[in-house]
Design a protein around this motif. Structure first.
Motif, mmCIF file in Angstrom:
data_model
loop_
_atom_site.group_PDB
_atom_site.id
_atom_site.type_symbol
_atom_site.label_atom_id
_atom_site.label_comp_id
_atom_site.label_asym_id
_atom_site.label_seq_id
_atom_site.Cartn_x
_atom_site.Cartn_y
_atom_site.Cartn_z
ATOM 1 N N VAL A 224 -10.085 -3.703 11.575
ATOM 2 C CA VAL A 224 -10.115 -3.111 10.238
ATOM 3 C C VAL A 224 -10.058 -4.238 9.204
ATOM 4 C CG1 VAL A 224 -8.947 -1.590 8.603
ATOM 5 C CG2 VAL A 224 -8.977 -1.023 11.052
ATOM 6 N N ASP A 225 -11.045 -4.284 8.310
ATOM 7 C CA ASP A 225 -11.068 -5.314 7.280
ATOM 8 C C ASP A 225 -10.057 -4.996 6.183
ATOM 9 O OD1 ASP A 225 -13.091 -6.775 8.512
ATOM 10 O OD2 ASP A 225 -14.662 -5.580 7.554
ATOM 11 N N VAL A 226 -9.309 -6.011 5.756
ATOM 12 C CA VAL A 226 -8.339 -5.834 4.673
ATOM 13 C C VAL A 226 -8.584 -6.892 3.607
ATOM 14 C CG1 VAL A 226 -6.555 -4.771 6.083
ATOM 15 C CG2 VAL A 226 -6.644 -7.247 5.918
ATOM 16 N N ASP A 227 -8.363 -6.502 2.358
ATOM 17 C CA ASP A 227 -8.532 -7.443 1.250
ATOM 18 C C ASP A 227 -7.302 -8.331 1.118
ATOM 19 O OD1 ASP A 227 -10.976 -6.375 0.644
ATOM 20 O OD2 ASP A 227 -10.195 -4.967 -0.842
ATOM 21 N N PRO A 228 -7.464 -9.574 0.622
ATOM 22 C CA PRO A 228 -6.299 -10.442 0.409
ATOM 23 C C PRO A 228 -5.369 -9.845 -0.642
ATOM 24 C CG PRO A 228 -8.268 -11.384 -0.592
ATOM 25 C CD PRO A 228 -8.724 -10.228 0.242
ATOM 26 N N MET A 229 -4.101 -10.177 -0.555
ATOM 27 C CA MET A 229 -3.109 -9.622 -1.467
ATOM 28 C C MET A 229 -3.344 -10.097 -2.897
ATOM 29 S SD MET A 229 -0.574 -7.627 -1.905
ATOM 30 C CE MET A 229 -0.153 -7.237 -0.209
ATOM 31 N N ASP A 230 -3.258 -9.169 -3.824
ATOM 32 C CA ASP A 230 -3.425 -9.480 -5.244
ATOM 33 C C ASP A 230 -2.315 -10.436 -5.699
ATOM 34 O OD1 ASP A 230 -4.741 -8.537 -7.953
ATOM 35 O OD2 ASP A 230 -2.576 -8.508 -8.265
ATOM 36 N N GLY A 231 -2.679 -11.469 -6.434
ATOM 37 C CA GLY A 231 -1.723 -12.472 -6.874
ATOM 38 C C GLY A 231 -0.615 -11.905 -7.744
ATOM 39 N N HIS A 232 -0.941 -10.908 -8.579
ATOM 40 C CA HIS A 232 0.077 -10.313 -9.448
ATOM 41 C C HIS A 232 1.146 -9.591 -8.627
ATOM 42 C CE1 HIS A 232 -3.413 -10.768 -12.193
ATOM 43 N NE2 HIS A 232 -2.457 -11.115 -13.052
ATOM 44 N N LEU A 233 0.735 -8.951 -7.537
ATOM 45 C CA LEU A 233 1.702 -8.273 -6.671
ATOM 46 C C LEU A 233 2.635 -9.287 -6.008
ATOM 47 C CD1 LEU A 233 -0.486 -5.509 -4.952
ATOM 48 C CD2 LEU A 233 1.281 -5.198 -6.699
ATOM 49 N N LEU A 234 2.088 -10.442 -5.614
ATOM 50 C CA LEU A 234 2.924 -11.486 -5.020
ATOM 51 C C LEU A 234 3.927 -12.035 -6.037
ATOM 52 C CD1 LEU A 234 0.381 -13.455 -2.807
ATOM 53 C CD2 LEU A 234 2.300 -12.067 -2.021
ATOM 54 N N HIS A 235 3.511 -12.120 -7.300
ATOM 55 C CA HIS A 235 4.439 -12.557 -8.345
ATOM 56 C C HIS A 235 5.588 -11.558 -8.504
ATOM 57 C CE1 HIS A 235 1.091 -15.140 -10.384
ATOM 58 N NE2 HIS A 235 1.676 -15.756 -9.375
ATOM 59 N N ILE A 236 5.252 -10.273 -8.456
ATOM 60 C CA ILE A 236 6.281 -9.236 -8.536
ATOM 61 C C ILE A 236 7.253 -9.362 -7.366
ATOM 62 C CG2 ILE A 236 6.686 -6.742 -8.354
ATOM 63 C CD1 ILE A 236 4.038 -6.348 -9.892
ATOM 64 N N ALA A 237 6.704 -9.608 -6.163
ATOM 65 C CA ALA A 237 7.546 -9.753 -4.970
ATOM 66 C C ALA A 237 8.487 -10.943 -5.115
ATOM 67 C CB ALA A 237 6.670 -9.931 -3.730
ATOM 68 N N GLN A 238 7.971 -12.065 -5.625
ATOM 69 C CA GLN A 238 8.805 -13.252 -5.794
ATOM 70 C C GLN A 238 9.931 -12.999 -6.788
ATOM 71 O OE1 GLN A 238 6.663 -17.048 -6.278
ATOM 72 N NE2 GLN A 238 4.841 -16.001 -5.565
ATOM 73 N N LEU A 239 9.629 -12.310 -7.880
ATOM 74 C CA LEU A 239 10.653 -12.008 -8.879
ATOM 75 C C LEU A 239 11.717 -11.069 -8.301
ATOM 76 C CD1 LEU A 239 10.181 -11.478 -12.644
ATOM 77 C CD2 LEU A 239 11.567 -9.832 -11.376
ATOM 78 N N CYS A 240 11.259 -10.043 -7.579
ATOM 79 C CA CYS A 240 12.196 -9.071 -6.992
ATOM 80 C C CYS A 240 13.174 -9.743 -6.030
ATOM 81 C CB CYS A 240 11.425 -7.972 -6.258
ATOM 82 S SG CYS A 240 10.595 -6.789 -7.339
#
Length: 340
Positions: free
Chosen positions: A220-236
């Motif tokens: 199953v092909d998956v898209d790379p994670m959106d950079g803004h979501l990774l920023h949210i994860a880092q802040l959380c």
């Protein structure tokens, strides 16, 4: 409204920390800026601050999904050549921690059982829970040691890696699809009860990782994670770690405080030299090697690896192996021989 104010305060302080770290061009501003912003504010000013565990778990789901997108069975098969090294590495770390616990017992006057649990580089929450279940274990000391270690590892390793000048460049990636990313994160949330039932360590992180592995198996092909979501994860996650060191934790005896800081530094130095050896023997970049051996949590090291564009799958496998080694081999031996 009073219940929301402490959370809003953390968000504001974390964002200010991110901005300051951006302006100073420090590595990983979204994680380290929020971490140190919240940490220093909590230690300096007596204002109500709160960060729900749910916010940290959201960050873990995002990071787990991002790393799961990189996982394939081919990677797991390729790691078979390092199994012996991982086993020997964990034996060395365990013996080192045992020696360190003995010194702590003598110098800081900590009961040997407490010193051992405080010295083992396992997951913070899991080892604190384990300590609470045992008799004659000082949970406050164990918590302090592991919190200090997390702060040192998460706070210093990105800086150390950046100073080496060996941060890997960002790999070529296709465009991300925000809706697709959110769907995968939601899938991880829906299947989370299964991960908990399987008693996965850090289920909010490992459940989406395993989902990514299964999707890879079925092509199953998956898209790379959106950079803004990774920023949210880092802040959380950064804000959550920043709140771990409570001012009351610093009321422990001075020898215990020095012992906690010293043990964290010694483990960082030991794993630094082991990482240098891995660079030579396994032809890995330093960031991947250090994050693989560092005495941090699997989720935190995976997040830093993702942010620094290191090999997050390699890091996660090494950290998972260490966690399993501790819980399957070390803790049962300790419980049998020492924790009676």
């Amino acid at each position: 409204m009073r219940a929301i104010f402490p959370i809003v305060t953390v968000v504001i302080v974390a964002i200010i920390g991110v901005i300051v770290f951006h302006l100073l061009s420090f590595p990983m501003p979204w994680m380290l800026g929020s971490l140190f912003g919240v940490l220093l504010t909590q230690l300096i000013w007596k204002i109500p601050m709160k960060w729900p565990v749910m916010m940290r778990n959201i960050g873990l789901l995002i990071v787990g999904t991002a790393i799961g997108q990189l996982f394939t069975f081919n990677i797991l098969i390729a790691m078979k050549d390092t199994l012996l090294f991982m086993f020997m590495l964990n034996i060395v770390l365990s013996l080192f921690c045992l020696a360190m616990a003995y010194l702590l017992k003598k110098w800081a006057r900590i009961p040997f059982a407490t010193a051992i649990i405080a010295s083992i580089p396992g997951g913070l929450s899991q080892l604190v829970v384990f300590a609470e279940e045992q008799k004659d274990i000082d949970v406050t000391v164990v918590t302090f040691f592991h919190v200090i270690r997390v702060l040192f590892v998460v706070g210093l390793i990105p800086i150390i890696v950046s100073l080496t000048g060996e941060v890997p460049g960002a790999p070529a990636q296709g465009s991300s699809n925000l809706l697709h990313n959110l769907s995968l994160i939601l899938l991880g949330l829906l299947l989370l009860p299964i991960g908990k039932k399987l008693r996965l360590p850090v289920p909010h992180f490992l459940t989406p990782v395993l989902i990514g592995l299964l999707l890879s198996l079925f092509k199953v092909d998956v898209d790379p994670m959106d950079g803004h979501l990774l920023h949210i994860a880092q802040l959380c996650i950064g804000a959550y770690i920043g709140l771990l060191l409570h001012p009351k934790s610093l009321r422990l005896p001075v020898r215990v405080l020095i012992g906690g800081i010293s043990s964290a530094i010694l483990l960082l130095v030991l794993t630094f030299f082991i990482a240098e050896g891995m660079v030579f023997f396994f032809d890995l970049d330093f960031a991947t090697s250090y994050l693989s051996t560092a005495p941090g949590g699997m989720d935190q090291m995976g997040l830093i690896a993702t942010a620094l564009q290191a090999d997050a799958t390699h890091v996660t496998i090494f950290q998972l192996f260490r966690m399993l080694f501790i819980y399957v081999i070390i803790l049962p031996i300790l419980k049998w021989k020492i924790l009676k």
